[in-house]
Design a protein around this motif. Structure first.
Motif, mmCIF file in Angstrom:
data_model
loop_
_atom_site.group_PDB
_atom_site.id
_atom_site.type_symbol
_atom_site.label_atom_id
_atom_site.label_comp_id
_atom_site.label_asym_id
_atom_site.label_seq_id
_atom_site.Cartn_x
_atom_site.Cartn_y
_atom_site.Cartn_z
ATOM 1 N N GLY A 1 0.763 -1.233 0.000
ATOM 2 C CA GLY A 1 0.000 0.000 0.000
ATOM 3 C C GLY A 1 0.797 1.289 0.000
ATOM 4 N N HIS A 2 2.127 1.234 0.116
ATOM 5 C CA HIS A 2 2.893 2.479 0.060
ATOM 6 C C HIS A 2 3.454 2.680 -1.349
ATOM 7 C CE1 HIS A 2 6.457 -0.113 0.597
ATOM 8 N NE2 HIS A 2 7.130 0.891 0.094
ATOM 9 N N PHE A 3 3.853 3.909 -1.648
ATOM 10 C CA PHE A 3 4.414 4.233 -2.954
ATOM 11 C C PHE A 3 5.928 4.180 -2.900
ATOM 12 C CE2 PHE A 3 0.238 6.209 -3.226
ATOM 13 C CZ PHE A 3 -0.167 5.806 -4.493
ATOM 14 N N TRP A 4 6.538 3.747 -4.004
ATOM 15 C CA TRP A 4 7.984 3.660 -4.106
ATOM 16 C C TRP A 4 8.414 4.348 -5.396
ATOM 17 C CZ3 TRP A 4 11.259 1.243 -7.678
ATOM 18 C CH2 TRP A 4 12.608 1.219 -7.320
ATOM 19 N N SER A 5 9.375 5.250 -5.285
ATOM 20 C CA SER A 5 9.896 5.954 -6.446
ATOM 21 C C SER A 5 11.381 5.672 -6.570
ATOM 22 C CB SER A 5 9.669 7.457 -6.311
ATOM 23 O OG SER A 5 10.275 8.144 -7.381
ATOM 24 N N GLN A 6 11.832 5.481 -7.805
ATOM 25 C CA GLN A 6 13.249 5.221 -8.030
ATOM 26 C C GLN A 6 14.022 6.488 -8.400
ATOM 27 O OE1 GLN A 6 13.464 2.349 -11.158
ATOM 28 N NE2 GLN A 6 12.346 3.602 -12.612
#
Length: 123
Positions: free
Chosen positions: A71-76
Protein backbone atom coordinates in the motif's frame (compact mmCIF):
# COMPACT_ATOMS: atom_id res chain seq x y z
CA UNK A 1 14.43 44.17 -1.15
CA UNK A 2 17.27 41.73 -0.69
CA UNK A 3 19.16 40.20 -3.59
CA UNK A 4 17.93 36.74 -2.56
CA UNK A 5 14.31 37.87 -2.83
CA UNK A 6 14.96 39.55 -6.20
CA UNK A 7 16.66 36.51 -7.71
CA UNK A 8 14.46 34.50 -10.07
CA UNK A 9 15.17 30.80 -10.31
CA UNK A 10 14.47 28.47 -13.21
CA UNK A 11 11.68 26.87 -11.19
CA UNK A 12 9.89 30.23 -10.93
CA UNK A 13 9.72 30.52 -14.72
CA UNK A 14 8.32 27.03 -15.37
CA UNK A 15 4.63 26.59 -16.15
CA UNK A 16 2.40 25.02 -13.52
CA UNK A 17 -0.11 22.71 -15.25
CA UNK A 18 -3.50 22.40 -13.51
CA UNK A 19 -3.36 18.65 -12.91
CA UNK A 20 -1.43 16.02 -11.00
CA UNK A 21 0.74 13.21 -12.33
CA UNK A 22 -0.20 9.63 -11.45
CA UNK A 23 1.87 6.54 -10.79
CA UNK A 24 5.49 6.40 -11.83
CA UNK A 25 5.12 9.08 -14.50
CA UNK A 26 7.26 12.21 -14.81
CA UNK A 27 6.01 15.31 -16.63
CA UNK A 28 8.81 17.03 -18.56
CA UNK A 29 8.98 20.29 -20.49
CA UNK A 30 11.27 19.35 -23.40
CA UNK A 31 13.96 21.71 -24.58
CA UNK A 32 13.51 22.74 -28.18
CA UNK A 33 16.24 21.34 -30.42
CA UNK A 34 17.77 23.79 -32.89
CA UNK A 35 16.04 23.91 -36.27
CA UNK A 36 19.27 23.05 -38.01
CA UNK A 37 22.77 22.21 -36.99
CA UNK A 38 26.05 22.73 -38.77
CA UNK A 39 28.81 20.16 -38.83
CA UNK A 40 32.38 21.22 -38.09
CA UNK A 41 32.93 21.54 -41.83
CA UNK A 42 29.94 23.91 -42.15
CA UNK A 43 27.49 21.42 -43.68
CA UNK A 44 23.89 22.15 -42.65
CA UNK A 45 22.29 19.07 -41.12
CA UNK A 46 18.47 19.30 -41.20
CA UNK A 47 16.40 18.30 -38.19
CA UNK A 48 14.97 15.41 -40.23
CA UNK A 49 18.25 13.53 -39.93
CA UNK A 50 18.32 10.40 -37.79
CA UNK A 51 17.98 11.57 -34.21
CA UNK A 52 19.15 10.15 -30.92
CA UNK A 53 16.93 8.15 -28.59
CA UNK A 54 17.68 10.68 -25.83
CA UNK A 55 16.21 14.14 -25.19
CA UNK A 56 16.79 16.96 -22.70
CA UNK A 57 14.10 18.71 -20.66
CA UNK A 58 13.01 20.14 -17.31
CA UNK A 59 11.03 18.23 -14.71
CA UNK A 60 7.64 19.87 -14.14
CA UNK A 61 5.84 17.32 -11.95
CA UNK A 62 6.61 13.88 -10.55
CA UNK A 63 4.04 11.21 -9.71
CA UNK A 64 4.06 9.44 -6.33
CA UNK A 65 5.74 6.33 -7.76
CA UNK A 66 4.75 2.70 -8.08
CA UNK A 67 2.10 1.38 -5.69
CA UNK A 68 3.64 -1.51 -3.75
CA UNK A 69 1.74 -4.59 -2.56
CA UNK A 70 1.69 -3.27 1.02
CA UNK A 71 0.00 0.00 0.00
CA UNK A 72 2.89 2.48 0.06
CA UNK A 73 4.41 4.23 -2.95
CA UNK A 74 7.98 3.66 -4.11
CA UNK A 75 9.90 5.95 -6.45
CA UNK A 76 13.25 5.22 -8.03
CA UNK A 77 14.01 8.89 -8.74
CA UNK A 78 15.51 9.72 -5.35
CA UNK A 79 16.47 13.39 -5.09
CA UNK A 80 14.95 14.47 -8.42
CA UNK A 81 12.69 17.51 -8.06
CA UNK A 82 10.75 20.11 -10.01
CA UNK A 83 13.01 22.27 -12.15
CA UNK A 84 15.81 19.72 -12.54
CA UNK A 85 17.22 19.43 -16.05
CA UNK A 86 17.33 15.79 -17.16
CA UNK A 87 18.27 13.53 -20.04
CA UNK A 88 15.41 11.15 -20.81
CA UNK A 89 14.51 8.50 -23.36
CA UNK A 90 11.78 9.48 -25.78
CA UNK A 91 10.83 5.82 -26.25
CA UNK A 92 7.37 5.36 -24.79
CA UNK A 93 6.81 9.07 -24.23
CA UNK A 94 3.35 10.57 -24.40
CA UNK A 95 3.05 14.13 -25.71
CA UNK A 96 0.45 16.36 -24.06
CA UNK A 97 -0.42 19.93 -25.11
CA UNK A 98 -2.18 22.08 -22.52
CA UNK A 99 -2.76 25.81 -22.93
CA UNK A 100 -0.37 25.86 -25.93
CA UNK A 101 2.48 24.31 -23.92
CA UNK A 102 3.73 20.89 -25.06
CA UNK A 103 4.76 18.51 -22.30
CA UNK A 104 6.12 14.97 -22.38
CA UNK A 105 5.08 12.25 -19.94
CA UNK A 106 7.52 9.36 -19.41
CA UNK A 107 7.91 6.55 -16.90
CA UNK A 108 10.50 7.00 -14.15
CA UNK A 109 12.69 4.35 -15.75
CA UNK A 110 13.05 6.55 -18.87
CA UNK A 111 14.73 9.36 -16.91
CA UNK A 112 18.42 8.73 -17.46
CA UNK A 113 20.14 11.32 -15.25
CA UNK A 114 19.93 14.89 -13.98
CA UNK A 115 22.35 17.35 -15.58
CA UNK A 116 23.40 20.88 -14.71
CA UNK A 117 22.17 24.03 -16.42
CA UNK A 118 25.63 24.75 -17.77
CA UNK A 119 26.02 21.34 -19.47
CA UNK A 120 25.86 21.47 -23.27
CA UNK A 121 24.38 18.24 -24.54
CA UNK A 122 24.98 17.06 -28.10
CA UNK A 123 22.51 14.24 -28.56
Amino acid sequence: MTSAAAATTVVDTLPVPPFRVNGDRVLILPEKPPEEERSRGGIIMPKTRKSSDWRVGRVIKIGPGMLCFDGHFWSQLGELKRGDRVIYSHMGERRITIEDVEYVSVHEENVMLPIGDDVVVGL
